[in-house]
Enzyme design. Structure first.
Site, PDB file in Angstrom:
ATOM      1  N   ASN A  66       8.997  49.780  31.950  1.00 20.89           N
ATOM      2  CA  ASN A  66       9.274  50.566  30.750  1.00 20.89           C
ATOM      3  C   ASN A  66       8.043  51.301  30.230  1.00 20.89           C
ATOM      4  O   ASN A  66       8.171  52.354  29.603  1.00 20.89           O
ATOM      5  CB  ASN A  66       9.891  49.681  29.665  1.00 20.89           C
ATOM      6  CG  ASN A  66      11.338  49.352  29.999  1.00 20.89           C
ATOM      7  OD1 ASN A  66      11.989  50.095  30.750  1.00 20.89           O
ATOM      8  ND2 ASN A  66      11.844  48.244  29.493  1.00 20.89           N
ATOM      9  N   HIS A  91      12.505  39.424  32.685  1.00 18.54           N
ATOM     10  CA  HIS A  91      13.077  40.725  32.332  1.00 18.54           C
ATOM     11  C   HIS A  91      13.925  41.264  33.482  1.00 18.54           C
ATOM     12  O   HIS A  91      13.409  41.741  34.485  1.00 18.54           O
ATOM     13  CB  HIS A  91      11.927  41.691  31.977  1.00 18.54           C
ATOM     14  CG  HIS A  91      12.380  43.021  31.496  1.00 18.54           C
ATOM     15  ND1 HIS A  91      11.718  44.197  31.760  1.00 18.54           N
ATOM     16  CD2 HIS A  91      13.462  43.366  30.747  1.00 18.54           C
ATOM     17  CE1 HIS A  91      12.368  45.204  31.208  1.00 18.54           C
ATOM     18  NE2 HIS A  91      13.426  44.735  30.590  1.00 18.54           N
ATOM     19  N   SER A 121      12.461  43.860  26.433  1.00 19.44           N
ATOM     20  CA  SER A 121      11.960  44.982  27.231  1.00 19.44           C
ATOM     21  C   SER A 121      10.522  45.304  26.886  1.00 19.44           C
ATOM     22  O   SER A 121       9.810  45.902  27.694  1.00 19.44           O
ATOM     23  CB  SER A 121      12.797  46.227  26.954  1.00 19.44           C
ATOM     24  OG  SER A 121      14.148  45.989  27.244  1.00 19.44           O
ATOM     25  N   GLU A 142      10.959  41.375  36.176  1.00 19.38           N
ATOM     26  CA  GLU A 142       9.573  41.238  35.744  1.00 19.38           C
ATOM     27  C   GLU A 142       9.421  39.863  35.088  1.00 19.38           C
ATOM     28  O   GLU A 142      10.104  39.576  34.100  1.00 19.38           O
ATOM     29  CB  GLU A 142       9.203  42.335  34.745  1.00 19.38           C
ATOM     30  CG  GLU A 142       9.104  43.715  35.374  1.00 19.38           C
ATOM     31  CD  GLU A 142       8.805  44.832  34.365  1.00 19.38           C
ATOM     32  OE1 GLU A 142       8.113  45.787  34.728  1.00 19.38           O
ATOM     33  OE2 GLU A 142       9.285  44.760  33.202  1.00 19.38           O
TER      34      GLU A 142
HETATM   35  N1  LIG Z   1      19.999  47.828  27.866  1.00 22.49           N
HETATM   36  C1  LIG Z   1      19.129  47.721  28.863  1.00 22.49           C
HETATM   37  O1  LIG Z   1      19.101  48.563  29.773  1.00 22.49           O
HETATM   38  C2  LIG Z   1      18.169  46.562  28.901  1.00 22.49           C
HETATM   39  C3  LIG Z   1      17.525  46.265  30.106  1.00 22.49           C
HETATM   40  C4  LIG Z   1      16.657  45.154  30.169  1.00 22.49           C
HETATM   41  C5  LIG Z   1      16.443  44.393  29.022  1.00 22.49           C
HETATM   42  N2  LIG Z   1      17.077  44.714  27.858  1.00 22.49           N
HETATM   43  C6  LIG Z   1      16.835  43.854  26.684  1.00 22.49           C
HETATM   44  O2  LIG Z   1      17.933  42.961  26.588  1.00 22.49           O
HETATM   45  C7  LIG Z   1      18.137  42.601  25.201  1.00 22.49           C
HETATM   46  C8  LIG Z   1      19.573  42.895  24.823  1.00 22.49           C
HETATM   47  O3  LIG Z   1      19.840  44.251  25.088  1.00 22.49           O
HETATM   48  P1  LIG Z   1      21.315  44.809  25.387  1.00 22.49           P
HETATM   49  O4  LIG Z   1      21.147  46.125  26.032  1.00 22.49           O
HETATM   50  O5  LIG Z   1      22.139  43.748  26.031  1.00 22.49           O
HETATM   51  O6  LIG Z   1      21.815  45.062  23.884  1.00 22.49           O
HETATM   52  P2  LIG Z   1      23.301  45.120  23.289  1.00 22.49           P
HETATM   53  O7  LIG Z   1      23.203  46.020  22.096  1.00 22.49           O
HETATM   54  O8  LIG Z   1      24.303  45.428  24.346  1.00 22.49           O
HETATM   55  O9  LIG Z   1      23.531  43.600  22.819  1.00 22.49           O
HETATM   56  C9  LIG Z   1      22.753  43.013  21.811  1.00 22.49           C
HETATM   57  C10 LIG Z   1      23.317  41.640  21.494  1.00 22.49           C
HETATM   58  O10 LIG Z   1      22.547  41.062  20.418  1.00 22.49           O
HETATM   59  C11 LIG Z   1      23.452  40.480  19.506  1.00 22.49           C
HETATM   60  N3  LIG Z   1      22.826  40.429  18.189  1.00 22.49           N
HETATM   61  C12 LIG Z   1      22.633  41.461  17.345  1.00 22.49           C
HETATM   62  N4  LIG Z   1      22.037  41.009  16.208  1.00 22.49           N
HETATM   63  C13 LIG Z   1      21.868  39.674  16.376  1.00 22.49           C
HETATM   64  C14 LIG Z   1      21.339  38.651  15.558  1.00 22.49           C
HETATM   65  N5  LIG Z   1      20.857  38.931  14.350  1.00 22.49           N
HETATM   66  N6  LIG Z   1      21.327  37.376  16.057  1.00 22.49           N
HETATM   67  C15 LIG Z   1      21.811  37.103  17.288  1.00 22.49           C
HETATM   68  N7  LIG Z   1      22.348  38.052  18.106  1.00 22.49           N
HETATM   69  C16 LIG Z   1      22.363  39.304  17.645  1.00 22.49           C
HETATM   70  C17 LIG Z   1      24.677  41.395  19.538  1.00 22.49           C
HETATM   71  O11 LIG Z   1      25.811  40.707  19.043  1.00 22.49           O
HETATM   72  C18 LIG Z   1      24.783  41.659  21.033  1.00 22.49           C
HETATM   73  O12 LIG Z   1      25.444  40.596  21.674  1.00 22.49           O
HETATM   74  C19 LIG Z   1      17.099  43.382  24.406  1.00 22.49           C
HETATM   75  O13 LIG Z   1      15.972  42.564  24.199  1.00 22.49           O
HETATM   76  C20 LIG Z   1      16.767  44.546  25.346  1.00 22.49           C
HETATM   77  O14 LIG Z   1      15.502  45.091  25.110  1.00 22.49           O
HETATM   78  C21 LIG Z   1      17.950  45.767  27.774  1.00 22.49           C
END
Ligand SMILES: NC(=O)c1ccc[n+]([C@@H]2O[C@H](COP(=O)([O-])OP(=O)(O)OC[C@H]3O[C@@H](n4cnc5c(N)ncnc54)[C@H](O)[C@@H]3O)[C@@H](O)[C@H]2O)c1
Length: 284
Positions: free
Chosen positions: A190, A140, A119, A152
């Site tokens: 963001n 993204h 993000s 994005e």
């Molecule tokens: N939540 C949102 O609205 C959103 C929107 C767009 C982009 N993102 C981005 O997407 C990515 C994931 O976000 P999310 O919301 O799915 O988070 P989440 O907390 O739901 O999931 C995170 C994942 O990362 C894994 N993880 C944690 N530590 C780890 C490690 N050391 N090695 C490998 N995997 C590991 C966890 O097991 C989990 O599967 C981030 O980069 C976030 O910024 C999030």
């Protein structure tokens, strides 16, 4: 380069949503989580999500079965070797992502494009962990990925035109609207959204208005589909703090300085919908 097989790393909210989107749009998906049980759980979750779409008449049964047939769940990162493009969506932590990019670079053939769903974090730093920085970019997606129309495409200074064209065509193949943006913290959405979300928590913390009144005000006054506190719960409070910290690191703008209440709620593991409680309670 036509993308036939996509690797998705990370089994959180976004990894699951991206995998579903890609599979529904005709590409093979290799879904990787560190634990096989979690990867299998994601496939089960996808099955439920697609069943809901069939019930609502948005997808027919044959398309659902075809999409499910294109998904493989794995725990071994080595299984991503046959992918044309790999997108990672693991925790918003630069150290974790950099390590993952060095591993993916070792595993995947030279022509594979490596992308991040970050993000806010600097994509160039992930690119420089690889021997193919020209083949690394950001893709993204927004939450929930199967529903939100924007993608994005993030262009670090190291990326080639071909890589950006490949990322853009993946977004289009998923029937999304791509916009290309420089590799600067927060990109477009963001960078604009998070000062607003952060300041909504500040209003709550200062007792200016109640949770419900803050959300009601922004829905009724601005026509937003959900209020800022409900949106923070959807994004995840832990992810939101990571996003704000990355924005603050880059710009030192006080609007990006995480409001103490938000940090305290993360310390208390009130992550929002994914943990069952945030500003709202989802156990009920
Ligand atoms: N939540 C949102 O609205 C959103 C929107 C767009 C982009 N993102 C981005 O997407 C990515 C994931 O976000 P999310 O919301 O799915 O988070 P989440 O907390 O739901 O999931 C995170 C994942 O990362 C894994 N993880 C944690 N530590 C780890 C490690 N050391 N090695 C490998 N995997 C590991 C966890 O097991 C989990 O599967 C981030 O980069 C976030 O910024 C999030």
């Amino acid at each position: 380069m036509p993308i036939k097989r996509v690797g998705v790393v990370g089994s959180g909210i976004m990894g699951a949503g991206i995998a579903e989107t890609v599979a529904v749009h005709g590409m093979e998906v290799v879904l990787r989580s560190r634990a096989q049980t979690t990867a299998d759980g994601m496939v089960a979750g996808m099955e439920k999500s697609l069943a809901r779409q069939v019930e609502k008449g948005k997808l027919d049964e044959a398309d659902r079965d075809a999409a499910m047939g294109r998904v493989t769940a794995v725990s071994d990162l080595g299984e991503l070797a046959g992918c044309d493009l790999v997108i990672e969506s693991v925790v918003e932590d630069l150290g974790v992502k950099k390590h993952l990019f060095s591993e993916l670079d070792r595993i995947c053939p030279d022509e594979t494009v490596l992308a991040t769903n970050t993000s806010t974090l600097p994509v160039v730093e992930m690119a420089m962990e690889t021997g193919r920085p020209e083949k690394v970019c950001g893709i993204h997606f927004f939450n929930p990925a199967p529903v939100m129309s924007l993608v994005e495409v993030v262009r670090p200074i190291t990326a080639s035109d071909e890589t950006i064209a490949t990322a853009t065509s993946l977004a289009e193949a998923c029937e999304k609207t791509p916009v290309v943006v420089k590799d600067q913290a927060g990109f477009i959405v963001n960078a604009l959204l998070f000062p607003y979300l952060n300041n909504a928590v500040r209003l709550l913390e200062n007792g200016v208005a109640s949770r419900d009144d803050i959300d009601t005000a922004m829905k009724g006054g601005c026509g937003f589909p959900m209020g800022p506190l409900a949106l923070l719960d959807l994004v995840g409070l832990d992810t939101s703090v990571a996003i704000l910290d990355a924005l603050y690191d880059e710009f030192r703008d006080p609007n990006y300085a995480t409001v103490p209440l938000l940090r305290r709620m993360v310390a208390a593991e009130l992550f929002g919908r994914k943990s069952g409680k945030g500003f709202y309670d989802y156990h009920r």
